[in-house]
Design an enzyme around this catalytic site. Structure first.
Site, mmCIF file in Angstrom:
data_model
loop_
_atom_site.group_PDB
_atom_site.id
_atom_site.type_symbol
_atom_site.label_atom_id
_atom_site.label_comp_id
_atom_site.label_asym_id
_atom_site.label_seq_id
_atom_site.Cartn_x
_atom_site.Cartn_y
_atom_site.Cartn_z
ATOM 1 N N LYS A 22 6.965 20.179 23.856
ATOM 2 C CA LYS A 22 7.929 19.083 23.612
ATOM 3 C C LYS A 22 7.990 18.722 22.129
ATOM 4 C CE LYS A 22 6.547 14.615 24.288
ATOM 5 N NZ LYS A 22 6.837 13.651 23.223
ATOM 6 N N ASN A 23 6.813 18.522 21.534
ATOM 7 C CA ASN A 23 6.805 17.998 20.168
ATOM 8 C C ASN A 23 7.147 19.042 19.111
ATOM 9 O OD1 ASN A 23 6.328 15.496 21.173
ATOM 10 N ND2 ASN A 23 4.127 15.477 20.734
ATOM 11 N N ARG A 93 11.046 8.348 20.490
ATOM 12 C CA ARG A 93 10.586 8.321 19.112
ATOM 13 C C ARG A 93 11.175 9.474 18.265
ATOM 14 N NH1 ARG A 93 8.232 4.964 15.506
ATOM 15 N NH2 ARG A 93 7.337 6.234 13.874
ATOM 16 N N CYS A 117 6.374 0.552 20.554
ATOM 17 C CA CYS A 117 5.919 1.553 21.511
ATOM 18 C C CYS A 117 4.608 1.081 22.119
ATOM 19 C CB CYS A 117 5.726 2.872 20.790
ATOM 20 S SG CYS A 117 5.101 4.148 21.841
ATOM 21 N N ARG A 122 4.146 2.013 15.181
ATOM 22 C CA ARG A 122 4.656 3.330 14.787
ATOM 23 C C ARG A 122 5.669 3.171 13.656
ATOM 24 N NH1 ARG A 122 5.432 7.140 19.912
ATOM 25 N NH2 ARG A 122 5.014 8.739 18.358
ATOM 26 N N PRO A 123 5.164 2.794 12.477
ATOM 27 C CA PRO A 123 6.090 2.603 11.350
ATOM 28 C C PRO A 123 6.661 3.941 10.878
ATOM 29 C CG PRO A 123 3.813 2.481 10.590
ATOM 30 C CD PRO A 123 3.754 2.657 12.084
ATOM 31 N N ASP A 125 7.371 4.173 7.383
ATOM 32 C CA ASP A 125 7.343 3.985 5.917
ATOM 33 C C ASP A 125 7.094 5.299 5.170
ATOM 34 O OD1 ASP A 125 4.810 3.573 7.293
ATOM 35 O OD2 ASP A 125 3.931 3.256 5.326
ATOM 36 N N LEU A 126 6.251 6.172 5.741
ATOM 37 C CA LEU A 126 5.950 7.429 5.044
ATOM 38 C C LEU A 126 7.163 8.368 5.052
ATOM 39 C CD1 LEU A 126 2.319 7.945 6.406
ATOM 40 C CD2 LEU A 126 2.951 7.252 4.078
ATOM 41 N N ASP A 314 -2.929 12.716 21.838
ATOM 42 C CA ASP A 314 -2.140 12.895 23.068
ATOM 43 C C ASP A 314 -2.969 13.414 24.240
ATOM 44 O OD1 ASP A 314 0.024 12.015 21.665
ATOM 45 O OD2 ASP A 314 0.895 13.999 21.325
ATOM 46 N N ARG A 406 9.540 11.906 30.740
ATOM 47 C CA ARG A 406 9.976 12.077 29.349
ATOM 48 C C ARG A 406 9.329 13.311 28.732
ATOM 49 N NH1 ARG A 406 7.887 8.066 26.050
ATOM 50 N NH2 ARG A 406 8.408 9.704 24.590
HETATM 51 N N1 EPU Z 1 2.074 6.229 10.500
HETATM 52 C C1 EPU Z 1 2.248 5.403 9.409
HETATM 53 N N2 EPU Z 1 3.428 5.484 8.717
HETATM 54 C C2 EPU Z 1 4.414 6.349 9.040
HETATM 55 C C3 EPU Z 1 4.216 7.205 10.141
HETATM 56 C C4 EPU Z 1 3.044 7.114 10.845
HETATM 57 O O1 EPU Z 1 1.373 4.604 9.086
HETATM 58 O O2 EPU Z 1 5.442 6.372 8.356
HETATM 59 C C5 EPU Z 1 0.830 6.171 11.254
HETATM 60 C C6 EPU Z 1 1.072 5.874 12.732
HETATM 61 O O3 EPU Z 1 1.142 4.474 12.967
HETATM 62 C C7 EPU Z 1 -0.127 6.525 13.386
HETATM 63 C C8 EPU Z 1 -0.379 7.730 12.501
HETATM 64 O O4 EPU Z 1 0.257 7.452 11.260
HETATM 65 O O5 EPU Z 1 -1.236 5.664 13.317
HETATM 66 C C9 EPU Z 1 0.150 9.035 13.049
HETATM 67 O O6 EPU Z 1 1.509 8.893 13.441
HETATM 68 P P1 EPU Z 1 2.539 10.103 13.390
HETATM 69 O O7 EPU Z 1 3.660 9.747 12.488
HETATM 70 O O8 EPU Z 1 1.830 11.372 13.129
HETATM 71 O O9 EPU Z 1 3.096 10.100 14.859
HETATM 72 P P2 EPU Z 1 4.553 10.527 15.264
HETATM 73 O O10 EPU Z 1 5.024 11.586 14.343
HETATM 74 O O11 EPU Z 1 5.399 9.334 15.423
HETATM 75 C C10 EPU Z 1 3.905 12.491 16.838
HETATM 76 C C11 EPU Z 1 4.075 12.829 18.281
HETATM 77 C C12 EPU Z 1 3.199 11.917 19.123
HETATM 78 C C13 EPU Z 1 1.747 12.102 18.682
HETATM 79 C C14 EPU Z 1 1.615 11.834 17.185
HETATM 80 C C15 EPU Z 1 0.235 12.108 16.644
HETATM 81 C C16 EPU Z 1 6.334 13.621 18.394
HETATM 82 C C17 EPU Z 1 7.716 13.420 18.846
HETATM 83 N N3 EPU Z 1 5.472 12.659 18.648
HETATM 84 O O12 EPU Z 1 4.310 11.140 16.691
HETATM 85 O O13 EPU Z 1 3.340 12.360 20.462
HETATM 86 O O14 EPU Z 1 0.928 11.210 19.380
HETATM 87 O O15 EPU Z 1 2.538 12.650 16.452
HETATM 88 O O16 EPU Z 1 -0.123 13.419 16.873
HETATM 89 O O17 EPU Z 1 6.013 14.644 17.818
HETATM 90 C C18 EPU Z 1 3.408 12.125 22.799
HETATM 91 O O18 EPU Z 1 3.844 13.292 22.838
HETATM 92 O O19 EPU Z 1 3.031 11.497 23.806
HETATM 93 C C19 EPU Z 1 3.324 11.460 21.500
HETATM 94 C C20 EPU Z 1 3.186 10.147 21.376
#
Ligand code: EPU
Length: 466
Positions: A22-23, A93, A117, A122-123, A125-126, A314, A406
């Site tokens: 999925k991801n 997301r 969420c 889940r900001p 900002d990055l 996950d 989902r």
């Molecule tokens: N974070 C920040 N700033 C940002 C982005 C993230 O501080 O701009 C923090 C988040 O709050 C978190 C950490 O960095 O504490 C990691 O977040 P990440 O951005 O890596 O998560 P994501 O990209 O939103 C993806 C997967 C998630 C998985 C995470 C971590 C997808 C669509 N989603 O989310 O998958 O948990 O990476 O590996 O790829 C799931 O499949 O159930 C799921 C939640």
């Protein structure tokens, strides 16, 4: 709305095949926005998130069609659209993954902020920091990110945050930088296999990315990307879920279409708790079969969810569910989403002993769990509840399983093919198993006020004492 009725206590036996990730599939589909010409993706799983993203891409002028033979064909037919609507982005997301490729290809993107969420903050900002570094003008208005840039320019970008890197953030910045003028470096890039898969797809489209799978990416911008054909990698989270389900329920299960190098940390942890994991290169070294069996009782273990190559966040909930049945005390910590423990209270309803302490869950193993009515709070929490229900004695009901749909392609059908007893029924009073009625538990009929509404409809014969 549907719910699952799970009768636990039966060991699982047989073979099961893992689908595409999925991801990986979601950001790869979004990257098709940046292409001139059609792309065809194979092994895209049949999930609600995939159909939601397909709908979103359609609203952005991408024609998305399932072909005969299973490939998903995506082709941009209108590149004058810029708005990724709240109604679609809020459901998933990964909707935010359209931001980078749309900005790079169309010069403008207006994407709803994805919103809160159940797994914690889940900001983005990055994501925005990276795109700003590439020269985009970005502002937030009325809940939307509005990003504009006539031409992105290569830059040196650091993507580390308080919890490590960001998976979809790296995807967004990488998918934009491929069309920037000049060279971009990304430091503290996410190393997850799904990011590598996206990078490989972009390279097939004509991008020039090196360093994939390391925290340091170098991207030489190109003028245009073509469409490409690509097969999505196997879903390591689905594979881990099936492996843990087999370990929790007992029995012997072969999980097919697994990339074992993507799962080293999970395999190591399962071995540490006493699960036999035998890896065989049945299809190719990249796509193996893993045979799971449990010779005796499970040992406790400490689990720390970390960015790749650590144990994935996950899989944290599913491992927690497994450790509830181990002989001793385990400590589970999530360093990616420190508050991702909504499943703990529901596992406790099935007889688990879990105590939250700061950012950890202390799990004291119990020898037996009993079925209960529980509520799924997010995708992986739903999987953890299914696993716990398979290990528990008696029937469980898992409600709000739209979360499960989902991200898992027919999870209950796959588990049933291994001998599990899981029924998907409408979430209606008539479908609530009589075995879960309170009258059965204490031998008395509950009074009218405290009785759950569905109990009133349960025939008296079934609610008498046993
Ligand atoms: N974070 C920040 N700033 C940002 C982005 C993230 O501080 O701009 C923090 C988040 O709050 C978190 C950490 O960095 O504490 C990691 O977040 P990440 O951005 O890596 O998560 P994501 O990209 O939103 C993806 C997967 C998630 C998985 C995470 C971590 C997808 C669509 N989603 O989310 O998958 O948990 O990476 O590996 O790829 C799931 O499949 O159930 C799921 C939640």
């Amino acid at each position: 709305m549907d719910m699952l009725v799970v009768r636990g206590g039966t060991p699982l036996e047989g073979r099961v095949v893992v689908g595409g990730a999925k991801n990986s599939a979601l950001p790869i589909m979004a990257a098709a926005l940046a292409a001139d010409g059609p792309s065809v993706l194979y092994d895209v799983p049949d999930l609600v998130d995939v159909s939601t993203l397909s709908q979103l891409l359609e609203t952005l002028g991408v024609n998305v069609r399932r072909q005969q033979g299973g490939g998903l064909r995506l082709e941009v037919v209108d590149d004058e659209r810029f708005v990724a609507d709240y109604e679609l982005v809020r459901r998933m997301r990964a909707g935010v993954c359209v931001l980078g490729p749309m900005l790079a290809r169309r010069g403008k993107a207006c994407v709803s902020l994805p919103g809160g969420c159940n797994i914690g903050d889940r900001p983005i900002d990055l994501h925005l920091k990276g795109l700003r570094a590439l020269g985009a003008d970005i502002r937030i208005e009325r809940g939307y990110v509005i990003a504009e840039a006539d031409q992105l320019r290569g830059a040196d970008i650091y993507l580390g945050g308080p919890f490590g890197s960001t998976v979809t953030g790296t995807a967004n910045v990488m998918s934009a930088a491929v069309l920037a003028d000049g060279v971009t470096t990304i430091e503290a890039a996410a190393c997850e296999p799904e990011v590598v898969d996206l990078g490989n797809f972009l390279n097939k489209m004509g991008a020039r990315i090196t360093g994939l799978g390391t925290p340091f990416l170098q991207i030489e911008g190109v003028e245009r990307l073509t469409g490409a054909e690509h097969t999505v990698i196997p879903d390591r989270i689905e594979a881990a879920t099936l492996m843990i389900a087999a370990a929790a329920a007992g029995g012997r299960v072969e999980v097919e279409n697994v990339c074992p190098t993507h799962m080293t940390a999970v395999i190591e942890k399962l071995r540490e708790v006493g699960v036999n994991c035998e890896v065989s290169a049945a299809i190719s070294p990249k796509h193996s079969t893993i045979e799971i069996s449990v010779p005796s009782s499970l040992r406790p273990a400490d689990v720390i969810a970390l960015p790749y190559p650590g144990i994935p966040t996950d899989v944290q909930a599913q491992l927690t569910a497994l450790l509830c049945g181990a002989e001793g005390i385990s400590v589970v910590t999530d360093k990616v989403f420190p508050d991702r423990f909504m499943h703990a209270a529901e596992l406790v309803r099935m007889g688990a002993r879990i105590r939250r302490e700061g950012y950890s869950a202390i799990v004291s193993g119990v020898s037996q769990r009993s079925g209960a009515c529980v509520m799924a709070s997010d995708l992986r929490a739903s999987a953890a509840l299914v696993i716990s229900a398979l290990a528990a004695q008696g029937e469980s009901v898992i409600r709000r399983i739209y979360h499960l749909d989902r991200g898992y392609d027919r999870l209950e059908a796959k588990l049933n093919s291994l001998g599990a007893n899981i029924r998907r029924v409408k979430d209606e009073p008539a479908n609530m198993p009589a075995s879960l009625a309170p009258a059965i538990i204490d031998g008395t009929r509950p009074n009218a006020v405290s009785a759950p509404h569905w109990l009133a409809k349960t025939p008296a014969r079934q609610t008498r004492t046993i």
